[in-house]
Motif scaffolding. Structure first.
Motif, PDB file in Angstrom:
ATOM      1  N   VAL A   1       0.820  -1.195   0.000  1.00 44.60           N
ATOM      2  CA  VAL A   1       0.000   0.000   0.000  1.00 44.60           C
ATOM      3  C   VAL A   1       0.866   1.262   0.000  1.00 44.60           C
ATOM      4  O   VAL A   1       0.411   2.329  -0.400  1.00 44.60           O
ATOM      5  CB  VAL A   1      -0.994  -0.012   1.192  1.00 44.60           C
ATOM      6  N   ILE A   2       2.129   1.109   0.425  1.00 48.01           N
ATOM      7  CA  ILE A   2       3.065   2.232   0.482  1.00 48.01           C
ATOM      8  C   ILE A   2       4.296   1.872  -0.335  1.00 48.01           C
ATOM      9  O   ILE A   2       4.829   0.775  -0.225  1.00 48.01           O
ATOM     10  CB  ILE A   2       3.489   2.531   1.944  1.00 48.01           C
ATOM     11  N   ARG A   3       4.747   2.822  -1.150  1.00 44.52           N
ATOM     12  CA  ARG A   3       5.983   2.652  -1.930  1.00 44.52           C
ATOM     13  C   ARG A   3       7.031   3.604  -1.349  1.00 44.52           C
ATOM     14  O   ARG A   3       6.717   4.749  -1.049  1.00 44.52           O
ATOM     15  CB  ARG A   3       5.716   2.970  -3.399  1.00 44.52           C
ATOM     16  N   GLY A   4       8.232   3.129  -1.184  1.00 44.86           N
ATOM     17  CA  GLY A   4       9.277   3.962  -0.588  1.00 44.86           C
ATOM     18  C   GLY A   4       8.968   4.201   0.883  1.00 44.86           C
ATOM     19  O   GLY A   4       8.532   3.284   1.576  1.00 44.86           O
ATOM     20  N   TYR A   5       9.201   5.425   1.338  1.00 47.04           N
ATOM     21  CA  TYR A   5       8.956   5.695   2.755  1.00 47.04           C
ATOM     22  C   TYR A   5       7.490   5.937   3.058  1.00 47.04           C
ATOM     23  O   TYR A   5       6.933   5.350   3.985  1.00 47.04           O
ATOM     24  CB  TYR A   5       9.801   6.893   3.209  1.00 47.04           C
ATOM     25  N   ILE A   6       6.839   6.803   2.247  1.00 46.41           N
ATOM     26  CA  ILE A   6       5.463   7.164   2.605  1.00 46.41           C
ATOM     27  C   ILE A   6       4.563   7.434   1.399  1.00 46.41           C
ATOM     28  O   ILE A   6       3.437   7.911   1.543  1.00 46.41           O
ATOM     29  CB  ILE A   6       5.483   8.384   3.552  1.00 46.41           C
ATOM     30  N   SER A   7       4.997   7.092   0.210  1.00 50.80           N
ATOM     31  CA  SER A   7       4.177   7.349  -0.982  1.00 50.80           C
ATOM     32  C   SER A   7       3.133   6.255  -1.157  1.00 50.80           C
ATOM     33  O   SER A   7       3.490   5.085  -1.330  1.00 50.80           O
ATOM     34  CB  SER A   7       5.052   7.407  -2.235  1.00 50.80           C
TER      35      SER A   7
ATOM     36  N   LEU B   1      -6.527   2.132  -5.156  1.00 56.49           N
ATOM     37  CA  LEU B   1      -6.306   2.783  -3.863  1.00 56.49           C
ATOM     38  C   LEU B   1      -6.094   4.288  -4.018  1.00 56.49           C
ATOM     39  O   LEU B   1      -6.013   5.000  -3.020  1.00 56.49           O
ATOM     40  CB  LEU B   1      -5.109   2.148  -3.151  1.00 56.49           C
ATOM     41  N   SER B   2      -6.000   4.764  -5.264  1.00 54.65           N
ATOM     42  CA  SER B   2      -5.794   6.199  -5.475  1.00 54.65           C
ATOM     43  C   SER B   2      -7.019   6.998  -5.058  1.00 54.65           C
ATOM     44  O   SER B   2      -6.942   8.207  -4.882  1.00 54.65           O
ATOM     45  CB  SER B   2      -5.468   6.474  -6.943  1.00 54.65           C
ATOM     46  N   ARG B   3      -8.143   6.335  -4.886  1.00 60.12           N
ATOM     47  CA  ARG B   3      -9.372   7.014  -4.484  1.00 60.12           C
ATOM     48  C   ARG B   3      -9.333   7.444  -3.021  1.00 60.12           C
ATOM     49  O   ARG B   3     -10.123   8.257  -2.590  1.00 60.12           O
ATOM     50  CB  ARG B   3     -10.576   6.088  -4.694  1.00 60.12           C
ATOM     51  N   TYR B   4      -8.401   6.866  -2.255  1.00 58.81           N
ATOM     52  CA  TYR B   4      -8.366   7.105  -0.812  1.00 58.81           C
ATOM     53  C   TYR B   4      -7.124   7.903  -0.439  1.00 58.81           C
ATOM     54  O   TYR B   4      -6.048   7.351  -0.245  1.00 58.81           O
ATOM     55  CB  TYR B   4      -8.413   5.769  -0.063  1.00 58.81           C
ATOM     56  N   GLN B   5      -7.272   9.209  -0.392  1.00 61.74           N
ATOM     57  CA  GLN B   5      -6.177  10.117  -0.068  1.00 61.74           C
ATOM     58  C   GLN B   5      -6.285  10.539   1.394  1.00 61.74           C
ATOM     59  O   GLN B   5      -7.310  11.066   1.812  1.00 61.74           O
ATOM     60  CB  GLN B   5      -6.232  11.347  -0.977  1.00 61.74           C
ATOM     61  N   THR B   6      -5.225  10.310   2.144  1.00 65.78           N
ATOM     62  CA  THR B   6      -5.289  10.583   3.580  1.00 65.78           C
ATOM     63  C   THR B   6      -4.780  11.964   3.956  1.00 65.78           C
ATOM     64  O   THR B   6      -4.918  12.360   5.110  1.00 65.78           O
ATOM     65  CB  THR B   6      -4.477   9.534   4.352  1.00 65.78           C
ATOM     66  N   ALA B   7      -4.180  12.657   2.997  1.00 62.02           N
ATOM     67  CA  ALA B   7      -3.642  14.006   3.240  1.00 62.02           C
ATOM     68  C   ALA B   7      -2.758  14.006   4.486  1.00 62.02           C
ATOM     69  O   ALA B   7      -1.843  13.214   4.576  1.00 62.02           O
ATOM     70  CB  ALA B   7      -4.755  15.023   3.321  1.00 62.02           C
TER      71      ALA B   7
ATOM     72  N   GLY C   1      -6.193   2.152   4.913  1.00 58.99           N
ATOM     73  CA  GLY C   1      -7.069   1.020   5.242  1.00 58.99           C
ATOM     74  C   GLY C   1      -8.381   1.474   5.858  1.00 58.99           C
ATOM     75  O   GLY C   1      -9.447   0.942   5.535  1.00 58.99           O
ATOM     76  N   LEU C   2      -8.319   2.474   6.723  1.00 56.79           N
ATOM     77  CA  LEU C   2      -9.532   3.023   7.341  1.00 56.79           C
ATOM     78  C   LEU C   2     -10.473   3.607   6.283  1.00 56.79           C
ATOM     79  O   LEU C   2     -11.666   3.295   6.250  1.00 56.79           O
ATOM     80  CB  LEU C   2      -9.155   4.105   8.356  1.00 56.79           C
ATOM     81  N   LEU C   3      -9.918   4.447   5.394  1.00 59.78           N
ATOM     82  CA  LEU C   3     -10.753   5.058   4.353  1.00 59.78           C
ATOM     83  C   LEU C   3     -11.302   4.009   3.396  1.00 59.78           C
ATOM     84  O   LEU C   3     -12.441   4.097   2.942  1.00 59.78           O
ATOM     85  CB  LEU C   3      -9.955   6.115   3.588  1.00 59.78           C
ATOM     86  N   TRP C   4     -10.488   3.009   3.093  1.00 57.71           N
ATOM     87  CA  TRP C   4     -10.940   1.941   2.198  1.00 57.71           C
ATOM     88  C   TRP C   4     -12.078   1.152   2.844  1.00 57.71           C
ATOM     89  O   TRP C   4     -13.087   0.862   2.200  1.00 57.71           O
ATOM     90  CB  TRP C   4      -9.764   1.020   1.856  1.00 57.71           C
ATOM     91  N   ALA C   5     -11.919   0.804   4.125  1.00 53.41           N
ATOM     92  CA  ALA C   5     -12.946   0.010   4.814  1.00 53.41           C
ATOM     93  C   ALA C   5     -14.274   0.768   4.906  1.00 53.41           C
ATOM     94  O   ALA C   5     -15.339   0.191   4.771  1.00 53.41           O
ATOM     95  CB  ALA C   5     -12.464  -0.382   6.207  1.00 53.41           C
ATOM     96  N   LEU C   6     -14.182   2.061   5.152  1.00 54.92           N
ATOM     97  CA  LEU C   6     -15.394   2.879   5.259  1.00 54.92           C
ATOM     98  C   LEU C   6     -15.860   3.377   3.898  1.00 54.92           C
ATOM     99  O   LEU C   6     -16.894   4.046   3.806  1.00 54.92           O
ATOM    100  CB  LEU C   6     -15.150   4.071   6.194  1.00 54.92           C
ATOM    101  N   ASP C   7     -15.063   3.092   2.851  1.00 55.72           N
ATOM    102  CA  ASP C   7     -15.335   3.524   1.480  1.00 55.72           C
ATOM    103  C   ASP C   7     -15.615   5.020   1.422  1.00 55.72           C
ATOM    104  O   ASP C   7     -16.677   5.476   0.984  1.00 55.72           O
ATOM    105  CB  ASP C   7     -16.496   2.736   0.866  1.00 55.72           C
ATOM    106  N   ILE C   8     -14.624   5.780   1.907  1.00 54.28           N
ATOM    107  CA  ILE C   8     -14.699   7.239   1.866  1.00 54.28           C
ATOM    108  C   ILE C   8     -13.659   7.708   0.846  1.00 54.28           C
ATOM    109  O   ILE C   8     -12.507   7.982   1.187  1.00 54.28           O
ATOM    110  CB  ILE C   8     -14.408   7.869   3.243  1.00 54.28           C
ATOM    111  N   PRO C   9     -14.055   7.790  -0.441  1.00 56.85           N
ATOM    112  CA  PRO C   9     -13.091   8.208  -1.452  1.00 56.85           C
ATOM    113  C   PRO C   9     -12.962   9.724  -1.489  1.00 56.85           C
ATOM    114  O   PRO C   9     -13.766  10.454  -0.927  1.00 56.85           O
ATOM    115  CB  PRO C   9     -13.707   7.693  -2.749  1.00 56.85           C
ATOM    116  N   ASN C  10     -11.917  10.150  -2.172  1.00 53.78           N
ATOM    117  CA  ASN C  10     -11.746  11.590  -2.430  1.00 53.78           C
ATOM    118  C   ASN C  10     -12.902  12.072  -3.284  1.00 53.78           C
ATOM    119  O   ASN C  10     -13.412  11.341  -4.116  1.00 53.78           O
ATOM    120  CB  ASN C  10     -10.454  11.835  -3.217  1.00 53.78           C
TER     121      ASN C  10
END
Ligand code: ZN
Length: 124
Positions: free
Chosen positions: A33-39, A51-57, A114-123
């Motif tokens: 779900v994460i590439r590199g350190y935090i991408s 997973l691009s639909r779920y932006q955590t900002a 994971g939280l946004l995905w489970a609750l299906d809260i997309p951008n």
């Protein structure tokens, strides 16, 4: 559920957060779900979940800052009052706080996805 109805795929909250926390796709648990350190990745390389639909900002840094502040601020304050410990305890505590923040940030980012995905809260 009546006979003949297609079951709705479940998005178990705890499982999705746990999978994200260990850096795995909340949907399948195999892809990253994460590439590199935090991408965050756009799509899971194992199941193709978008997973691009779920932006955590800044949600993950807020959580990490809150946790590290909650744990280490009182500890640092208490240790600084004890003159017998000298200055080294303060430096160790500050170092531990920094290390904790560095280690928690990518895990918290994955858990937030994971939280946004489970609750299906997309951008939007
Ligand atoms: Zn996946």
């Amino acid at each position: 559920m009546s006979v003949g109805q297609t079951p709705t795929p479940t998005r178990a909250l705890g499982r999705a957060i746990a999978r994200g926390f260990i850096g795995r796709c909340p949907a399948c648990g195999r892809g990253e779900v994460i590439r590199g350190y935090i991408s965050p990745v756009a799509t899971c390389n194992a199941c193709g979940e978008d997973l691009s639909r779920y932006q955590t900002a800044d949600f993950a840094p807020y959580i990490v800052t809150f946790f590290v502040g909650l744990v280490f601020t009182p500890l640092t304050f208490v240790l600084s009052l004890d003159e017998a410990l000298g200055g080294w305890a303060l430096y160790v505590t500050i170092g531990a706080a920094l290390l904790t923040a560095i280690l928690l940030l990518p895990r918290t980012k994955g858990a937030a996805i994971g939280l946004l995905w489970a609750l299906d809260i997309p951008n939007t």
